[in-house]
Structures are given as structure tokens and as C-alpha cells.
Design an enzyme around this catalytic site. Structure first.
Site, PDB file in Angstrom:
ATOM      1  NE  ARG A   1      -7.611   2.677   3.988  1.00  0.00           N
ATOM      2  CZ  ARG A   1      -6.313   2.534   3.716  1.00  0.00           C
ATOM      3  NH1 ARG A   1      -5.531   1.935   4.561  1.00  0.00           N
ATOM      4  NH2 ARG A   1      -5.813   3.018   2.605  1.00  0.00           N
TER       5      ARG A   1
ATOM      6  NE  ARG B   1      -6.408   3.958  -3.111  1.00  0.00           N
ATOM      7  CZ  ARG B   1      -5.160   4.349  -3.394  1.00  0.00           C
ATOM      8  NH1 ARG B   1      -4.822   4.650  -4.633  1.00  0.00           N
ATOM      9  NH2 ARG B   1      -4.276   4.441  -2.447  1.00  0.00           N
TER      10      ARG B   1
HETATM   11  P1  AMP Z   1      -2.897   1.645   1.363  1.00  0.00           P
HETATM   12  O1  AMP Z   1      -1.575   1.122   0.916  1.00  0.00           O
HETATM   13  O2  AMP Z   1      -2.928   1.928   2.842  1.00  0.00           O
HETATM   14  O3  AMP Z   1      -3.388   2.805   0.531  1.00  0.00           O
HETATM   15  O4  AMP Z   1      -3.954   0.452   1.149  1.00  0.00           O
HETATM   16  C1  AMP Z   1      -4.223  -0.064  -0.138  1.00  0.00           C
HETATM   17  C2  AMP Z   1      -5.547  -0.799  -0.136  1.00  0.00           C
HETATM   18  O5  AMP Z   1      -5.500  -1.890   0.816  1.00  0.00           O
HETATM   19  C3  AMP Z   1      -6.746   0.016   0.302  1.00  0.00           C
HETATM   20  O6  AMP Z   1      -7.290   0.808  -0.766  1.00  0.00           O
HETATM   21  C4  AMP Z   1      -7.711  -1.074   0.757  1.00  0.00           C
HETATM   22  O7  AMP Z   1      -8.274  -1.758  -0.342  1.00  0.00           O
HETATM   23  C5  AMP Z   1      -6.756  -2.038   1.450  1.00  0.00           C
HETATM   24  N1  AMP Z   1      -6.602  -1.696   2.887  1.00  0.00           N
HETATM   25  C6  AMP Z   1      -5.491  -1.244   3.515  1.00  0.00           C
HETATM   26  N2  AMP Z   1      -5.726  -1.040   4.827  1.00  0.00           N
HETATM   27  C7  AMP Z   1      -7.015  -1.352   5.033  1.00  0.00           C
HETATM   28  C8  AMP Z   1      -7.877  -1.326   6.171  1.00  0.00           C
HETATM   29  N3  AMP Z   1      -7.450  -0.927   7.376  1.00  0.00           N
HETATM   30  N4  AMP Z   1      -9.174  -1.732   6.013  1.00  0.00           N
HETATM   31  C9  AMP Z   1      -9.622  -2.144   4.820  1.00  0.00           C
HETATM   32  N5  AMP Z   1      -8.886  -2.166   3.697  1.00  0.00           N
HETATM   33  C10 AMP Z   1      -7.590  -1.781   3.798  1.00  0.00           C
END
Ligand code: AMP
Length: 204
Positions: free
Chosen positions: A88, A149
Site C-alpha cells: 500500500r 481512507r
Molecule cells: P482493507 O481490508 O484492505 O481495506 O484494510 C483495512 C485496514 O487494514 C486498512 O485501512 C489499514 O488500516 C489496514 N491495512 C491493510 N493492509 C495494509 C497495508 N498493506 N499497510 C498498512 N495498513 C494496512
């Protein structure tokens, strides 16, 4: 096949990741899912990650990168994987490249799901998930967190598109349409739709 799925929150990465990984015969590895499982399990990792997740911020690289490195070393991921939600940041992408190089591998393709921001806000505010038999809204899908986000995505994650384009790995697909339509575009772009021809650009 080693694939990264890129795209903003609400683009349908989670849904597509499961389907595409199934077709490719590789595990779908979602950092968001791993974090959420740790939050529900009340682990030390979950406790650390929750603060950032609830605020709609990225969990710091030192936590995230180590977690992904461990996961990629597991037996089921040795022959290939589909990463959903990682990398990310450019720093994470560089760490991923290094970790794979150590194992003698590289990425085959980065697939970006493209959806305009208006549609993302609409999708995220209506999104619900099943928890203990009930449909609930994710804490980080609340409107004010969604906006943040998307901002974090624009600033920290969107540059990955250019990064991977420069490496000749990027394929962009329109992610508006039915789940089936998007899956078939994705498989075509990965050259996994049965005709043996990779979509743009050729894998390197
Ligand atoms: P997601 O389900 O991919 O939308 O991830 C939910 C949350 O998990 C994100 O808003 C971040 O807080 C955290 N997160 C997921 N993947 C990452 C990543 N590669 N780096 C940092 N935070 C992450």
C-alpha cells in the site's frame, strides 16, 4: 503465479481476490483480513493494528511488512499467491520486491481495479459484512473514516500504479460492472482466461 491486486477501498478487491485466486489455484492473502482476524482474536498484533485501522490510517510498515513476510513463507504461498491490500506504499513495494528476490522470485503481474471516487463512496457507505450471523458495518466504513481512507489511498497507495507501470507489470481494468464481468476482465488481463494470451502488457 504471483499477483498483486491494487485498487482503492470499495473497488471490490476482496471479492475478486477470492474468485481469481481460486481460478489461479493460489492463496488469496489479504492484509486487511489478517489484521481483522487478529483484532477479533484480541492478539498483540490486533491490539496494535486496531488503533490505526479505526482511524482509517495505514498500520505502520514495520508491523505490516513482517506479517506479510511470515505469511509468504508459509507452504501454500511458495508456488504463488494473490496479494490483496499489500503493498500500500512504495516502501512496502520495495520491501516486497526484496523479500521475493531473496526467495529467487518476482511478481508476474499487478492488476489495478479502476473505479471512480463517487462510486467508491456510494459502495462503501452501503457495504455490510456478516459477523456472528448479523450484517454489520465495518467500523472503518463509517462516512468520515471512508473519506480519510480514500485520501490515504490517493496520497500513499495510488503512486504504486506508476511504480509498477515502470516495471512493466501493470494491467488496469475497469472494475464497474457485475462481479462476473469484472472477473472475466481480470482473468483476460492475467492471461488466465483459457486462450493463453495475456492482456496488456505482456508479463515480464
Ligand atoms: P482493507 O481490508 O484492505 O481495506 O484494510 C483495512 C485496514 O487494514 C486498512 O485501512 C489499514 O488500516 C489496514 N491495512 C491493510 N493492509 C495494509 C497495508 N498493506 N499497510 C498498512 N495498513 C494496512
Amino acid at each position: 503465479m504471483r499477483v498483486v491486486l491494487l485498487g482503492p477501498p470499495g473497488a471490490g478487491k476482496g471479492t475478486q481476490a477470492q474468485i481469481i485466486a481460486g481460478k489461479l489455484g493460489v492463496p488469496a492473502i489479504s492484509t486487511g483480513d489478517i489484521f481483522r482476524a487478529n483484532v477479533s482474536g484480541q492478539t498483540e498484533l490486533g491490539r496494535k493494528a486496531k488503533v490505526f485501522m479505526d482511524a482509517g490510517d495505514l498500520v505502520p510498515d514495520e508491523i505490516t511488512v513482517a506479517m506479510v513476510k511470515d505469511r509468504l513463507a508459509e507452504a501454500d504461498a511458495v508456488g504463488g499467491f494473490l496479494l490483496d491490500g499489500f503493498p500500500r506504499t512504495i516502501a512496502q513495494a520495495e520491501q516486497l520486491r526484496e523479500s521475493l528476490q531473496e526467495l529467487g522470485h518476482g511478481l508476474d503481474r499487478v492488476l489495478e481495479l479502476v473505479v471512480d471516487e463517487e462510486e467508491l463512496v456510494r459502495r462503501l457507505s452501503g457495504r455490510r459484512m456478516l459477523v456472528d450471523g448479523q450484517m454489520v458495518q465495518r467500523d472503518d466504513d463509517k462516512p468520515e473514516t471512508v473519506r480519510h481512507r480514500l485520501e490515504v489511498y490517493r496520497e500513499q497507495t495510488a503512486p504504486l500504479s506508476g511504480f509498477y507501470e515502470g516495471e512493466g507489470l501493470l494491467a488496469r481494468i475497469d472494475a464497474i460492472g457485475s462481479v462476473e464481468e469484472v472477473t472475466s476482465r481480470a482473468l483476460r488481463a492475467l492471461g488466465a482466461d483459457g486462450d493463453g494470451e495475456a492482456g496488456q502488457p505482456a508479463a515480464v
